[in-house]
Design a protein around this motif. Sequence first.
Motif, PDB file in Angstrom:
ATOM      1  N   GLY A 279       0.967  -0.987   0.037  1.00  0.00           N
ATOM      2  CA  GLY A 279      -0.113   0.001   0.005  1.00  0.00           C
ATOM      3  C   GLY A 279       0.885   1.200  -0.052  1.00  0.00           C
ATOM      4  N   PRO A 280       0.211   2.294  -0.365  1.00  0.00           N
ATOM      5  CA  PRO A 280       0.930   3.609  -0.521  1.00  0.00           C
ATOM      6  C   PRO A 280       1.567   4.237   0.790  1.00  0.00           C
ATOM      7  N   THR A 281       0.630   4.091   1.657  1.00  0.00           N
ATOM      8  CA  THR A 281       0.946   4.607   3.176  1.00  0.00           C
ATOM      9  C   THR A 281       2.175   3.990   3.589  1.00  0.00           C
ATOM     10  N   THR A 282       2.578   2.887   3.667  1.00  0.00           N
ATOM     11  CA  THR A 282       3.666   2.048   4.042  1.00  0.00           C
ATOM     12  C   THR A 282       4.945   2.592   2.917  1.00  0.00           C
ATOM     13  N   GLY A 283       4.338   2.368   1.761  1.00  0.00           N
ATOM     14  CA  GLY A 283       5.518   2.596   0.626  1.00  0.00           C
ATOM     15  C   GLY A 283       6.283   4.148   0.772  1.00  0.00           C
ATOM     16  N   GLN A 284       5.561   5.004   1.243  1.00  0.00           N
ATOM     17  CA  GLN A 284       5.657   6.318   1.176  1.00  0.00           C
ATOM     18  C   GLN A 284       7.150   6.511   2.368  1.00  0.00           C
ATOM     19  N   MET A 285       7.350   5.469   3.195  1.00  0.00           N
ATOM     20  CA  MET A 285       8.485   5.400   4.264  1.00  0.00           C
ATOM     21  C   MET A 285       9.814   5.817   3.362  1.00  0.00           C
ATOM     22  N   VAL A 286       9.858   5.501   2.013  1.00  0.00           N
ATOM     23  CA  VAL A 286      11.117   5.791   1.180  1.00  0.00           C
ATOM     24  C   VAL A 286      11.412   7.258   1.301  1.00  0.00           C
ATOM     25  N   THR A 287      10.514   8.224   1.519  1.00  0.00           N
ATOM     26  CA  THR A 287      10.745   9.255   1.420  1.00  0.00           C
ATOM     27  C   THR A 287      11.718   9.884   2.748  1.00  0.00           C
ATOM     28  N   TYR A 288      11.582   9.062   3.631  1.00  0.00           N
ATOM     29  CA  TYR A 288      12.471   9.491   4.841  1.00  0.00           C
ATOM     30  C   TYR A 288      13.820   9.004   4.787  1.00  0.00           C
ATOM     31  N   PHE A 289      14.131   7.891   3.983  1.00  0.00           N
ATOM     32  CA  PHE A 289      15.486   7.489   3.902  1.00  0.00           C
ATOM     33  C   PHE A 289      16.372   8.121   2.636  1.00  0.00           C
ATOM     34  N   THR A 290      15.548   8.508   1.577  1.00  0.00           N
ATOM     35  CA  THR A 290      16.244   8.912   0.683  1.00  0.00           C
ATOM     36  C   THR A 290      17.144  10.264   0.910  1.00  0.00           C
ATOM     37  N   PRO A 291      16.662  11.340   1.651  1.00  0.00           N
ATOM     38  CA  PRO A 291      17.764  12.492   2.033  1.00  0.00           C
ATOM     39  C   PRO A 291      18.910  12.118   2.632  1.00  0.00           C
ATOM     40  N   VAL A 292      18.824  11.110   3.657  1.00  0.00           N
ATOM     41  CA  VAL A 292      19.772  10.504   4.143  1.00  0.00           C
ATOM     42  C   VAL A 292      20.884   9.846   3.412  1.00  0.00           C
ATOM     43  N   ILE A 293      20.438   9.131   2.384  1.00  0.00           N
ATOM     44  CA  ILE A 293      21.392   8.440   1.436  1.00  0.00           C
ATOM     45  C   ILE A 293      21.990   9.586   0.637  1.00  0.00           C
ATOM     46  N   ALA A 294      21.299  10.554   0.213  1.00  0.00           N
ATOM     47  CA  ALA A 294      21.700  11.605  -0.830  1.00  0.00           C
ATOM     48  C   ALA A 294      22.928  12.445  -0.104  1.00  0.00           C
ATOM     49  N   THR A 295      22.535  12.551   1.320  1.00  0.00           N
ATOM     50  CA  THR A 295      23.437  13.263   2.044  1.00  0.00           C
ATOM     51  C   THR A 295      24.782  12.584   2.080  1.00  0.00           C
ATOM     52  N   ALA A 296      24.651  11.374   2.621  1.00  0.00           N
ATOM     53  CA  ALA A 296      25.823  10.324   2.605  1.00  0.00           C
ATOM     54  C   ALA A 296      26.784  10.154   1.336  1.00  0.00           C
ATOM     55  N   ALA A 297      25.966   9.947   0.219  1.00  0.00           N
ATOM     56  CA  ALA A 297      26.739   9.873  -1.050  1.00  0.00           C
ATOM     57  C   ALA A 297      27.334  11.076  -1.368  1.00  0.00           C
TER      58      ALA A 297
END
Length: 349
Positions: A279-297
């Motif tokens: 479902g989309p509600t659970t799937g949206q959790m990717v939003t909270y990890f993406t900037p962390v990965i972007a910053t680390a990279a």
Amino acid sequence: MSTTPPHRTPPSADRPAPTALASASATGGPAAGPAPRRGRRVDWRVRLAVLSVVWGFSFLLIKVGTSAYAPFQVTLGRLLFGTAVLAAAMAFRRTGLPRGARTWAHLAVAAFFLNALPFSLFAFAELTIPSTLAGICNATSPLWGMVLSLVALSEDRPTRRRVAGLGLGFLGVLTVLGAWQGFSGIDAGGTVMALLASLSYPIGWIYVRRTLAGSGASHLSLTGAQLLLATVQLAVVTPLFTSWPSSFPVLPLVAVVVLGALGTGFAMLLQYGIVSEVGPTTGQMVTYFTPVIATAAGVTLLDEPLAWNTPVGALIVLAGAALTQTRPDTASRRLPGRRRHDGEAAARR
């Protein structure tokens, strides 16, 4: 490299993934049903982690691509290779393109706001701002989405928690930008373009929700058509503002190919499977990890500077975004001494 869609106000991501399929599935749109199972699936949590990494690295890939190619060229290449991946998936699954001039007209608008415009804005923004800042700006998309949904969607009503989340989120933006020191060292033009790119996503999502819900076409068909139209739009614009590259440096070229094939095409397919399963509600959790990965990279691979206020502000932005996504419990609550006679309420018990 946007985006699993949340329940009402979808997240961000330089989303190579904001698509009509995502928005429609999140809002009761084209009912294609869950993706058919083909053998044993990898656990959705693993796929969500992969999607977070792919989208997080997309900002780094944009930075590398724009080091040798014009922003419009990077965006065109990204869309071209992303469309190729979806075309291959459609051929494999024997899925055709959607029919009807009306559907295609709406998809053209969706392609502009969900792909062509934000992808181009992020590419231009990263000419003057770090990829880490672009990734964090991308995380503001749910905040913009909440503001717009309150205006454009009559069923969305503000709650104290969501309004608090909105205020907290924009406080986080000011923290990231170092407002107390006069935004010193931050390129205003690039930052504004990154924020406008994040604003473009919810505009597109709301448009799709109003126009393409219930079209009857499959998710994959809508997504493939949307990316195809975005590619055509960039193919028309790019020659008008850029000239043919005099050389093709290998590393930036590889970055564009990977950005399109993995960060756009593969990411959309991955997102589709996750949303269909959990479902989309659970799937949206990717939003909270993406900037962390972007910053680390950006910090580790591009040696981009990282002041204390950047990660602190990012955490505040994500906390605010999370609050804006909370939904009030609409189920009736039993009051002392009061009986429920409503059949629906009884069913909830």
